[in-house]
Scaffold this active site. Structure first.
Site, PDB file in Angstrom:
ATOM      1  N   ARG A   1       0.842  -1.185   0.000  1.00 31.35           N
ATOM      2  CA  ARG A   1       0.000   0.000   0.000  1.00 31.35           C
ATOM      3  C   ARG A   1       0.881   1.241   0.000  1.00 31.35           C
ATOM      4  O   ARG A   1       1.713   1.412   0.882  1.00 31.35           O
ATOM      5  CB  ARG A   1      -0.839  -0.033   1.291  1.00 31.35           C
ATOM      6  CG  ARG A   1      -2.225   0.424   1.115  1.00 31.35           C
ATOM      7  CD  ARG A   1      -3.052   0.084   2.307  1.00 31.35           C
ATOM      8  NE  ARG A   1      -2.526   0.564   3.583  1.00 31.35           N
ATOM      9  CZ  ARG A   1      -3.297   0.975   4.580  1.00 31.35           C
ATOM     10  NH1 ARG A   1      -4.600   0.970   4.432  1.00 31.35           N
ATOM     11  NH2 ARG A   1      -2.785   1.355   5.719  1.00 31.35           N
TER      12      ARG A   1
ATOM     13  N   THR B   1      -0.991   7.618  -0.958  1.00 34.89           N
ATOM     14  CA  THR B   1      -2.307   7.491  -1.618  1.00 34.89           C
ATOM     15  C   THR B   1      -3.155   6.389  -0.996  1.00 34.89           C
ATOM     16  O   THR B   1      -4.361   6.328  -1.219  1.00 34.89           O
ATOM     17  CB  THR B   1      -2.122   7.143  -3.101  1.00 34.89           C
ATOM     18  OG1 THR B   1      -1.518   5.832  -3.191  1.00 34.89           O
ATOM     19  CG2 THR B   1      -1.241   8.159  -3.805  1.00 34.89           C
TER      20      THR B   1
ATOM     21  N   ASP C   1       0.219  -2.713  12.364  1.00 37.99           N
ATOM     22  CA  ASP C   1       0.692  -3.126  11.039  1.00 37.99           C
ATOM     23  C   ASP C   1       1.003  -4.618  11.079  1.00 37.99           C
ATOM     24  O   ASP C   1       1.970  -5.057  11.702  1.00 37.99           O
ATOM     25  CB  ASP C   1       1.944  -2.317  10.669  1.00 37.99           C
ATOM     26  CG  ASP C   1       2.354  -2.566   9.222  1.00 37.99           C
ATOM     27  OD1 ASP C   1       2.546  -3.748   8.844  1.00 37.99           O
ATOM     28  OD2 ASP C   1       2.457  -1.594   8.460  1.00 37.99           O
TER      29      ASP C   1
ATOM     30  N   ASP D   1       4.550  -5.771   9.747  1.00 37.43           N
ATOM     31  CA  ASP D   1       5.639  -5.404  10.656  1.00 37.43           C
ATOM     32  C   ASP D   1       5.622  -6.256  11.919  1.00 37.43           C
ATOM     33  O   ASP D   1       6.674  -6.680  12.419  1.00 37.43           O
ATOM     34  CB  ASP D   1       5.537  -3.927  11.039  1.00 37.43           C
ATOM     35  CG  ASP D   1       6.047  -3.022   9.923  1.00 37.43           C
ATOM     36  OD1 ASP D   1       6.767  -3.522   9.033  1.00 37.43           O
ATOM     37  OD2 ASP D   1       5.721  -1.824   9.935  1.00 37.43           O
TER      38      ASP D   1
HETATM   39  C1  PRP Z   1      -1.242  -4.401   4.570  1.00 35.48           C
HETATM   40  C2  PRP Z   1      -2.100  -5.640   4.682  1.00 35.48           C
HETATM   41  C3  PRP Z   1      -2.903  -5.598   3.418  1.00 35.48           C
HETATM   42  C4  PRP Z   1      -3.098  -4.117   3.205  1.00 35.48           C
HETATM   43  C5  PRP Z   1      -4.486  -3.761   3.635  1.00 35.48           C
HETATM   44  O1  PRP Z   1      -0.179  -4.635   3.760  1.00 35.48           O
HETATM   45  O2  PRP Z   1      -1.352  -6.805   4.845  1.00 35.48           O
HETATM   46  O3  PRP Z   1      -2.259  -6.183   2.310  1.00 35.48           O
HETATM   47  O4  PRP Z   1      -2.152  -3.444   4.032  1.00 35.48           O
HETATM   48  O5  PRP Z   1      -4.753  -2.432   3.390  1.00 35.48           O
HETATM   49  P1  PRP Z   1      -5.845  -1.960   2.324  1.00 35.48           P
HETATM   50  O6  PRP Z   1      -7.069  -2.764   2.561  1.00 35.48           O
HETATM   51  O7  PRP Z   1      -6.026  -0.509   2.663  1.00 35.48           O
HETATM   52  O8  PRP Z   1      -5.289  -2.145   0.946  1.00 35.48           O
HETATM   53  P2  PRP Z   1       0.939  -3.506   3.439  1.00 35.48           P
HETATM   54  O9  PRP Z   1       0.502  -2.680   2.277  1.00 35.48           O
HETATM   55  O10 PRP Z   1       1.251  -2.772   4.693  1.00 35.48           O
HETATM   56  O11 PRP Z   1       2.155  -4.344   2.921  1.00 35.48           O
HETATM   57  P3  PRP Z   1       3.098  -5.381   3.707  1.00 35.48           P
HETATM   58  O12 PRP Z   1       2.280  -6.612   3.982  1.00 35.48           O
HETATM   59  O13 PRP Z   1       4.175  -5.645   2.728  1.00 35.48           O
HETATM   60  O14 PRP Z   1       3.575  -4.728   4.982  1.00 35.48           O
HETATM   61  N1  URA Z   2      -2.570  -2.763   7.081  1.00 34.87           N
HETATM   62  C1  URA Z   2      -2.242  -3.214   8.321  1.00 34.87           C
HETATM   63  O1  URA Z   2      -1.307  -3.991   8.474  1.00 34.87           O
HETATM   64  N2  URA Z   2      -2.953  -2.772   9.365  1.00 34.87           N
HETATM   65  C2  URA Z   2      -3.991  -1.923   9.234  1.00 34.87           C
HETATM   66  O2  URA Z   2      -4.610  -1.560  10.242  1.00 34.87           O
HETATM   67  C3  URA Z   2      -4.310  -1.468   7.944  1.00 34.87           C
HETATM   68  C4  URA Z   2      -3.602  -1.920   6.885  1.00 34.87           C
END
Ligand code: PRP
Ligand code: URA
Length: 268
Positions: free
Chosen positions: A163, A167, A259, A262
């Site tokens: 994400r 944006t 997160d 993380d």
């Molecule tokens: C997080 C989560 C989803 C997304 C959800 O991933 O694991 O994939 O955010 O958010 P959304 O519904 O608003 O799209 P992130 O983009 O943080 O990536 P990562 O798993 O690599 O940390």
């Molecule tokens: N992605 C995450 O990991 N946590 C949230 O709360 C939203 C998006």
């Protein structure tokens, strides 16, 4: 069938009533605090005496909330900010198994001959389509083993999305699934459904590759994400452990668990 009217009680308070009655029950609950985005929630306890306990609500027709006590207990541990990475990883794995149990409850069965040590009989086996698990990288990886424990023959595809911090829109960087997509059932895995951008983009990519039957398994969902996914892909049923209140201004789910990527991989 019995109609119960419950005012100012959390959904869990209906459990004991449902158990006391011990048969098919429809419960109408007026909720004030837990689900501020709608005031009337409809729960249908299908099999009171069995493990199946999925809550549904007309405001979110594509959503199934797995309300089993073990799922809810583990989810609270997961939400706790002091839960260390090792335990967090184990909990995601365990909850994924329990959600997968529910998400597989509607797989079709066919008769299968079995020879027991004593005689021949006609048993049952899961029929039809082959199952494929598709984690959305990174955090979806934490759910793969938990789901695969129930369906060890499943293939595993991968979708890479992150994400954009400004944006909040998904940016894709990887896509790999088995070639015979049209013949498969897909379980898309990601612990978080926040704005719904990532889930919607992942389902669009799967459909472009030929997938037609897709379920989305997550741990925590926000109302905004459920609606966004349902607007574009109303055929995709979402299974989750909790429908949370809302998103904050950074697109994080409240109360949420932070997160997920993380916390799973210890990168913060
Ligand atoms: C997080 C989560 C989803 C997304 C959800 O991933 O694991 O994939 O955010 O958010 P959304 O519904 O608003 O799209 P992130 O983009 O943080 O990536 P990562 O798993 O690599 O940390
Ligand atoms: N992605 C995450 O990991 N946590 C949230 O709360 C939203 C998006």
């Amino acid at each position: 069938m019995i109609i119960l009217q419950h005012h100012r009680r959390p959904p869990s308070a209906t459990d004991s009533l449902v158990q006391q009655v011990g048969q098919r029950v429809f419960v109408i609950v007026c909720v004030t605090r837990e689900t501020q985005h709608h005031c009337l929630v409809f729960f249908h306890a299908r099999e009171v005496s069995s493990f199946h306990r999925m809550d549904t609500t007309p405001a979110f027709p594509t959503l199934r909330v797995v309300s089993h006590p073990l799922v809810q207990h583990k989810l609270s541990l997961l939400r706790n900010r002091t839960t260390p990475t090792k335990i967090f990883k184990e909990l995601v794995d365990e909850i994924a198994t329990l959600i997968a149990y529910e998400a597989t409850s509607e797989l079709a069965l066919e008769e299968a001959p079995v020879e027991t040590p004593l005689e021949r009989m006609t048993g049952k086996r899961v029929s039809g389509k082959k199952l494929t698990l598709v984690p959305i990288l990174r955090a979806g990886l934490g759910m793969v083993e938990g789901v695969a424990r129930l369906v060890p023959a499943a293939r595993v595809g991968h979708i890479g999305l992150y994400r954009d911090h400004d944006t909040l829109e998904p940016v894709d960087y990887y896509f790999k699934i088995p070639g015979d997509a049209a013949e498969r059932d897909f379980f898309l895995l990601d612990p978080m459904l926040a704005t719904g951008g990532s889930a919607t983009a992942a389902v669009t990519s799967l459909k472009r590759a030929g997938a037609t039957r897709i379920r989305f398994l997550c741990l925590v969902a926000a109302p905004e994400g459920i609606h966004r996914l349902a607007e574009t892909h109303p055929d995709v049923i979402v299974y989750c452990a909790a429908l949370d209140r809302e998103l904050n201004e950074h697109g994080y789910i409240l109360p949420g668990l932070g997160d997920a990527g993380d916390r799973l991989f210890g990168t913060r």
